[in-house]
Design a protein around this motif. Sequence first.
Motif, PDB file in Angstrom:
ATOM      1  N   LEU A  75      31.135 -10.763 -14.669  1.00 27.97           N
ATOM      2  CA  LEU A  75      30.880  -9.949 -14.366  1.00 27.97           C
ATOM      3  C   LEU A  75      29.186 -10.070 -14.307  1.00 27.97           C
ATOM      4  N   GLY A  76      28.065  -9.051 -13.531  1.00 24.62           N
ATOM      5  CA  GLY A  76      26.968  -9.448 -13.324  1.00 24.62           C
ATOM      6  C   GLY A  76      26.827  -7.572 -14.236  1.00 24.62           C
ATOM      7  N   LEU A  77      26.589  -7.508 -15.406  1.00 28.50           N
ATOM      8  CA  LEU A  77      26.326  -6.005 -15.815  1.00 28.50           C
ATOM      9  C   LEU A  77      25.412  -5.371 -15.087  1.00 28.50           C
ATOM     10  N   SER A  78      24.199  -6.320 -15.091  1.00 19.46           N
ATOM     11  CA  SER A  78      23.288  -4.815 -14.474  1.00 19.46           C
ATOM     12  C   SER A  78      23.046  -4.802 -12.440  1.00 19.46           C
ATOM     13  N   ALA A  79      23.993  -4.817 -12.388  1.00 24.62           N
ATOM     14  CA  ALA A  79      24.198  -5.730 -10.541  1.00 24.62           C
ATOM     15  C   ALA A  79      25.093  -4.351 -10.628  1.00 24.62           C
ATOM     16  N   ASN A 103      29.194  -6.796  -7.279  1.00 24.55           N
ATOM     17  CA  ASN A 103      30.028  -7.680  -8.179  1.00 24.55           C
ATOM     18  C   ASN A 103      31.561  -8.087  -6.944  1.00 24.55           C
TER      19      ASN A 103
END
Lengths: 338, 502
Positions: B348-352, B357
Amino acid sequence: MTDVAIREPSSLRNKLLSVWENRWTTRLMPFVILLLIAFAFSLATGGRFLASRNLTIILNQALVVATVATGGTFIFATGNVNLAMGATTVLCETVSAMAFLAILDAGGSVELGLVVMFVISVILAVFIMGFSAILSTKLNVRVLYVTIVMMTLLAAIQQALLGGSTLTIPSKITRMLANNNVHYIIFGVFFAFAVVIFHFTKIGRTLRFIGTNEICAHQTGKFKKDYLLLAFVIGGLGMGLGAMVAIIRSGSVSITTLSSLNMDTMLAIVLGGMSVFGGSKSFVYAGVIGAVTVTALQNGMVMVGVDSNLIQGVRGLLFLLLVAAAQKRPHGLPAPEG
Amino acid sequence: MPTKEVLLEVQNMYKNFGATVALNNVSFTLNRGVVCGLIGENGSGKSTVSSIAAGMQPPTKGSMKFKGEPWAPPSMLYAEKHGIGMIVQEAGTIPNITVAENIFLGHEAMFKQGPIINRAKMMAATRELLEGLGITNIQADQPVRELDMQQRKVVEIAKCMYWKPEILIVDETSTALSQDGREFLYSIMAAQRDNNRSVIFISHDLDEMMEQCDELTVLRDGVIIGTVQKADYEPSLIRRMMIGREIQGNYYRDDFDGYSDEVVLKADCITTMEDLLCFDLELHKGEILGIGGLSQCGMHTVGRALFGLEKLVDGKVTLKDGTKINNTRTAIKNRMGYVSKNRDTESLGLSASIMENIASTGYDINRWHGPGPLISNRKEKDYVDEQVKELSIKCASKYHNVNTLSGGNKQKVVFGKWIAPDSEILILDCPTRGVDVGVKAAMYQLMYRMKKAGKSILLISEELQELIGMSDRVLIMKDGEVRLEMMRTEGLTEQKLIEYMI
């Protein structure tokens, strides 16, 4: 029992927080900051700041930074900081001006000289940036370190080429270009191209995703080395065009020309609302709105009589504060919800 | 016999993260000599309340008492030193420093001699600690990056135990441990109880919780639902308290449908830099192939190698049409998907946002027109909306960042990312790690629906029940080799499989 209360959860507060967390807040905030700066300096200068002549000066001054910063956002989006943007732009300006003057000296036409100047500037910038990206990916050296080396190298080359001399493009030529709004056209076309690529194609989305999580991007079939090269090439395009805009604006090049361009560009990108860590919250107009804000700030401070050394200090401090504010949440903390 | 002295008291605690209410007027007490389980769905507030007690973050409102005194720890180091230690859910070690430096991180001053830290003294203290806990396979001067995930967790446990905590908080740690690692953790927890100290234990494994805990406190949506004593344990009752509705006792599939003979993915004598030597595997159309074993058996490397993430020294991975998979781009182009066991760092791109995602796998699908370069926002939105709806991802908006979601909903986003492009082959590495029973059930149903639709799934798991419950065929690995292959039968038990794992 000690009560460690900080604040009572209230619906009003939650509503305010929802607004703060809204994606549009992030996007609109740079515009709000610009308006506040304009308002503050307008008050401080008795309205002189908002005079049309001053606004035109600000826009013209901002144009070089805006062009370079628009290209720079592609590189910053991947989470990489490029310190050679200013040096690349200035070297392109130097080499292309030398080529133009050489053509005129050899009896060539102005039109031919302009075309050659334009082509050399763009190709050289794209080459330098492409080379930097390849160096970084092939040698597995961080972009930051590669660009520090490039910055020093390019400055040395410019020094060797110019020495203490100043190259001057005949003013009637730069005036003719300016009167035909060539600098605005260069910026406008490049900005439109950048918006489309950054926000409406796979390239822009992928660059942002790589900036968000490189490992995840790789596992989703997006390879950093390919896209980093693309980002640098587009960034280079902005620097080559920025050099042209700078020549049209000032008409002369020396070793002190655009000495603060790199700092101005980075400050513009972060002031425009983008994180230096790149990622999903990147947007291409950050460079433009930031460039106008930086220039307005500088212009306003000069108008109210702030010392030029202090202005540099304020810009440095502002950059530091913005970078600190954009720091990512450290890993290892519990998930917020449970 | 444990006394009934109250060790920790939490009163009227609230915690907000932005607009999200994580704890809503939570009050509970923890007695001495008790292993108390905190149980609830993802996002119920378990980690939040315990991390507040451990000094990781302050509450928004509320108060605590520890050993009868007001307790408001300003930091984890303070809490650790004064009696509450926590082993966190995420990685809690720093890779590039030694085991000893990790254990005494923030407490280096203890070994100060004048201005200099006495390293030898620190190493000796670490060796003594590790020996005392019976840890023999980890060296004090070893950099943590050389340790596997389980060993790193063991270092964290040791780090906590150095301070002889009155309360040990174990947050979702056991999923990172194999059976022997879990046994080690349980022995530490039992020792805490025997020494009249306490444990707060958080896990999504209900069986494990019922076995290890003296009482279970159930949280739902930031609210305490109730506490159940060991004598009153009843799985269906606890599940109902957790999710607020009735859930079937057995959420695994109960069919024996089998699968097609058609081989869709084949590993032909693959050898990797580590773990695998001439490893063969065939995955069939419509098959759920389970791979189990201890965490270091090489099963995770198998998943990575099949998806083109691992460099092959020899051998090849091919699809049914002969296409060679040697990188992730080729794999994805041929409709393969991979769910990593390291969800937050790799999947995952956590800050996206949720949108970004899920949409990340659809850039080539959601083009504006034909092969043109432009992406259609409308198509992209539809692409994401369908997954948010189908997978019931709990979110206020698809534009919210993934790091605001609970573990289960994050995992749903990862699933959505791979289901959206209609992947034909899914490699799932520990897909239900750290997710609650409700999400687990939903994921199992989804896997079954995919199987019935002719998709092929490679399920890598450290949970034997999951492998037995879901797989058409189970492979048990040890030392990079398949030691046992079992077809789906009614009599398949964990005991049969464990024999070949260890």
